[in-house]
Design a protein around this motif. Structure first.
Motif, PDB file in Angstrom:
ATOM      1  N   LYS A   1      44.235 -66.323 -13.706  1.00  0.00           N
ATOM      2  CA  LYS A   1      43.114 -67.099 -13.245  1.00  0.00           C
ATOM      3  C   LYS A   1      42.727 -67.997 -15.415  1.00  0.00           C
ATOM      4  O   LYS A   1      42.609 -69.082 -14.743  1.00  0.00           O
ATOM      5  CB  LYS A   1      41.668 -66.668 -12.968  1.00  0.00           C
ATOM      6  N   GLU A   2      43.234 -67.114 -16.181  1.00  0.00           N
ATOM      7  CA  GLU A   2      42.973 -67.604 -17.483  1.00  0.00           C
ATOM      8  C   GLU A   2      43.861 -68.350 -18.331  1.00  0.00           C
ATOM      9  O   GLU A   2      43.672 -68.772 -17.923  1.00  0.00           O
ATOM     10  CB  GLU A   2      42.121 -66.269 -18.392  1.00  0.00           C
ATOM     11  N   LEU A   3      45.137 -67.922 -17.774  1.00  0.00           N
ATOM     12  CA  LEU A   3      45.773 -68.483 -18.614  1.00  0.00           C
ATOM     13  C   LEU A   3      47.036 -69.085 -18.026  1.00  0.00           C
ATOM     14  O   LEU A   3      47.506 -70.127 -17.704  1.00  0.00           O
ATOM     15  CB  LEU A   3      46.991 -67.533 -19.497  1.00  0.00           C
ATOM     16  N   GLY A   4      46.569 -69.304 -16.430  1.00  0.00           N
ATOM     17  CA  GLY A   4      47.806 -69.979 -15.622  1.00  0.00           C
ATOM     18  C   GLY A   4      49.028 -68.691 -15.131  1.00  0.00           C
ATOM     19  O   GLY A   4      49.127 -67.843 -16.375  1.00  0.00           O
ATOM     20  N   LEU A   5      49.846 -68.872 -13.981  1.00  0.00           N
ATOM     21  CA  LEU A   5      50.998 -68.149 -13.807  1.00  0.00           C
ATOM     22  C   LEU A   5      52.083 -68.809 -14.239  1.00  0.00           C
ATOM     23  O   LEU A   5      52.343 -67.803 -14.680  1.00  0.00           O
ATOM     24  CB  LEU A   5      50.974 -68.734 -12.192  1.00  0.00           C
ATOM     25  N   LYS A   6      52.543 -70.327 -14.843  1.00  0.00           N
ATOM     26  CA  LYS A   6      53.906 -69.947 -15.446  1.00  0.00           C
ATOM     27  C   LYS A   6      53.187 -68.979 -16.453  1.00  0.00           C
ATOM     28  O   LYS A   6      54.625 -68.699 -17.382  1.00  0.00           O
ATOM     29  CB  LYS A   6      53.883 -71.841 -15.346  1.00  0.00           C
TER      30      LYS A   6
ATOM     31  N   ASN B   1      47.307 -59.411 -25.587  1.00  0.00           N
ATOM     32  CA  ASN B   1      47.318 -60.211 -27.066  1.00  0.00           C
ATOM     33  C   ASN B   1      47.195 -61.595 -27.586  1.00  0.00           C
ATOM     34  O   ASN B   1      46.886 -62.012 -28.074  1.00  0.00           O
ATOM     35  CB  ASN B   1      48.707 -60.010 -27.531  1.00  0.00           C
ATOM     36  N   VAL B   2      47.058 -61.404 -26.083  1.00  0.00           N
ATOM     37  CA  VAL B   2      46.070 -63.141 -25.968  1.00  0.00           C
ATOM     38  C   VAL B   2      44.930 -63.254 -26.376  1.00  0.00           C
ATOM     39  O   VAL B   2      44.143 -62.458 -26.522  1.00  0.00           O
ATOM     40  CB  VAL B   2      46.832 -64.336 -24.675  1.00  0.00           C
ATOM     41  N   MET B   3      44.535 -63.894 -27.559  1.00  0.00           N
ATOM     42  CA  MET B   3      43.039 -64.734 -28.780  1.00  0.00           C
ATOM     43  C   MET B   3      42.741 -65.468 -27.357  1.00  0.00           C
ATOM     44  O   MET B   3      42.721 -66.724 -27.113  1.00  0.00           O
ATOM     45  CB  MET B   3      43.029 -64.706 -29.442  1.00  0.00           C
ATOM     46  N   VAL B   4      41.373 -64.885 -26.808  1.00  0.00           N
ATOM     47  CA  VAL B   4      40.481 -65.807 -26.178  1.00  0.00           C
ATOM     48  C   VAL B   4      39.526 -66.838 -27.555  1.00  0.00           C
ATOM     49  O   VAL B   4      39.367 -68.323 -26.982  1.00  0.00           O
ATOM     50  CB  VAL B   4      39.568 -65.086 -25.522  1.00  0.00           C
ATOM     51  N   ASP B   5      39.399 -66.346 -28.026  1.00  0.00           N
ATOM     52  CA  ASP B   5      38.931 -67.209 -29.401  1.00  0.00           C
ATOM     53  C   ASP B   5      38.845 -66.144 -30.639  1.00  0.00           C
ATOM     54  O   ASP B   5      39.506 -65.359 -30.613  1.00  0.00           O
ATOM     55  CB  ASP B   5      37.429 -67.798 -28.810  1.00  0.00           C
ATOM     56  N   GLU B   6      38.224 -66.559 -31.530  1.00  0.00           N
ATOM     57  CA  GLU B   6      38.512 -66.279 -32.911  1.00  0.00           C
ATOM     58  C   GLU B   6      38.467 -64.494 -32.497  1.00  0.00           C
ATOM     59  O   GLU B   6      39.138 -63.757 -33.304  1.00  0.00           O
ATOM     60  CB  GLU B   6      37.466 -66.664 -34.290  1.00  0.00           C
ATOM     61  N   GLU B   7      37.410 -64.198 -32.759  1.00  0.00           N
ATOM     62  CA  GLU B   7      36.891 -62.619 -32.076  1.00  0.00           C
ATOM     63  C   GLU B   7      37.437 -61.932 -30.938  1.00  0.00           C
ATOM     64  O   GLU B   7      37.087 -60.622 -31.108  1.00  0.00           O
ATOM     65  CB  GLU B   7      35.682 -62.321 -32.452  1.00  0.00           C
ATOM     66  N   GLN B   8      37.655 -62.858 -29.864  1.00  0.00           N
ATOM     67  CA  GLN B   8      38.253 -61.699 -28.811  1.00  0.00           C
ATOM     68  C   GLN B   8      39.476 -61.988 -27.856  1.00  0.00           C
ATOM     69  O   GLN B   8      39.735 -63.067 -27.949  1.00  0.00           O
ATOM     70  CB  GLN B   8      37.058 -62.790 -27.399  1.00  0.00           C
ATOM     71  N   ASN B   9      39.547 -60.949 -27.828  1.00  0.00           N
ATOM     72  CA  ASN B   9      41.243 -60.902 -27.094  1.00  0.00           C
ATOM     73  C   ASN B   9      40.683 -60.810 -25.784  1.00  0.00           C
ATOM     74  O   ASN B   9      40.535 -60.598 -25.549  1.00  0.00           O
ATOM     75  CB  ASN B   9      42.488 -59.473 -27.520  1.00  0.00           C
ATOM     76  N   MET B  10      41.729 -60.854 -25.062  1.00  0.00           N
ATOM     77  CA  MET B  10      42.144 -61.390 -23.430  1.00  0.00           C
ATOM     78  C   MET B  10      42.381 -59.406 -22.965  1.00  0.00           C
ATOM     79  O   MET B  10      43.459 -59.344 -21.789  1.00  0.00           O
ATOM     80  CB  MET B  10      43.017 -61.527 -22.946  1.00  0.00           C
ATOM     81  N   SER B  11      41.173 -58.367 -23.835  1.00  0.00           N
ATOM     82  CA  SER B  11      41.608 -57.045 -23.268  1.00  0.00           C
ATOM     83  C   SER B  11      40.766 -56.797 -21.893  1.00  0.00           C
ATOM     84  O   SER B  11      39.926 -57.588 -20.485  1.00  0.00           O
ATOM     85  CB  SER B  11      40.362 -56.644 -24.002  1.00  0.00           C
TER      86      SER B  11
END
Length: 198
Positions: free
Chosen positions: A81-86, A100-110
């Motif tokens: 939902k956040e990144l897209g299926l592809k 490992n994907v960063m949502v913003d400068e401080e938050q990764n997609m944990s």
């Protein structure tokens, strides 16, 4: 426990029916939607099946670990939902991790971030997730199931498989399994069939 086993069995059948419907909708083509739904469905059915053995043995330790694994399926779907299926399917193909994907400068997609996002659509999910995490790790719950009180009042280690004395908690956990499975199904419908007439 027979009633609890029936609930799990029925949920497994629901997932099989859902997967058959997805395949039919996409005319048996191995689209990203079909492959992703297939991965989540297979893992969910396997977890539910294993939970039936845990129920039969009153094995609360394994049951809660399985509940935690089931919650992980929700996090995987939320990442789509956040990144897209592809993007997520490409990451899986390349052995990359979503956290490992960063949502913003401080938050990764944990896991914590994804858990909070799931909670927005499914209030209470975070509580089930926290309970399952706390129980998987060494905690008060783990301590409680490791010792029993004998009739003379003494407390002794509990080495027998299962915890029949915790039947009410086991039934409650089973209901949480069913709830999380329903969340998985609803989330899958949204990411694999969103905007499609199904």
């Amino acid at each position: 426990m027979e009633e609890e086993l029936k609930k799990i069995s029925s949920m497994k059948e629901t997932f099989i029916s859902f997967m058959e419907a997805i395949l039919k909708y996409y005319k048996n083509a191995l689209t990203r939607e079909v492959v992703f739904a297939g991965m989540i469905t297979k893992k969910t059915i396997d977890i539910l099946d294993a939970s039936m053995f845990a129920l039969k043995k009153y094995n609360i330790t394994v049951q809660i670990s399985l509940l935690r694994l089931l919650c992980d399926n929700c996090l995987a779907i939320q990442s789509v939902k956040e990144l897209g299926l592809k993007s997520v399917m490409d990451m899986i193909q390349n052995n990359e991790r979503v956290n490992n994907v960063m949502v913003d400068e401080e938050q990764n997609m944990s896991d914590g971030y994804l858990k909070r996002k799931v909670k927005e659509d499914y209030p209470g999910f975070d509580k089930v997730y926290k309970f399952a995490c706390d129980s998987v790790h060494f905690s008060k719950q783990a301590m409680a199931s490791s010792f029993i009180k004998k009739s003379d009042g003494s407390v002794v280690p509990h080495f027998e498989v299962g915890n029949k004395e915790m039947k009410d908690s086991i039934i409650q956990n089973n209901n949480s399994m069913i709830t999380v499975a329903k969340i998985i199904l609803d989330m899958l419908k949204k990411v694999c069939l969103e905007g499609k007439h199904f």
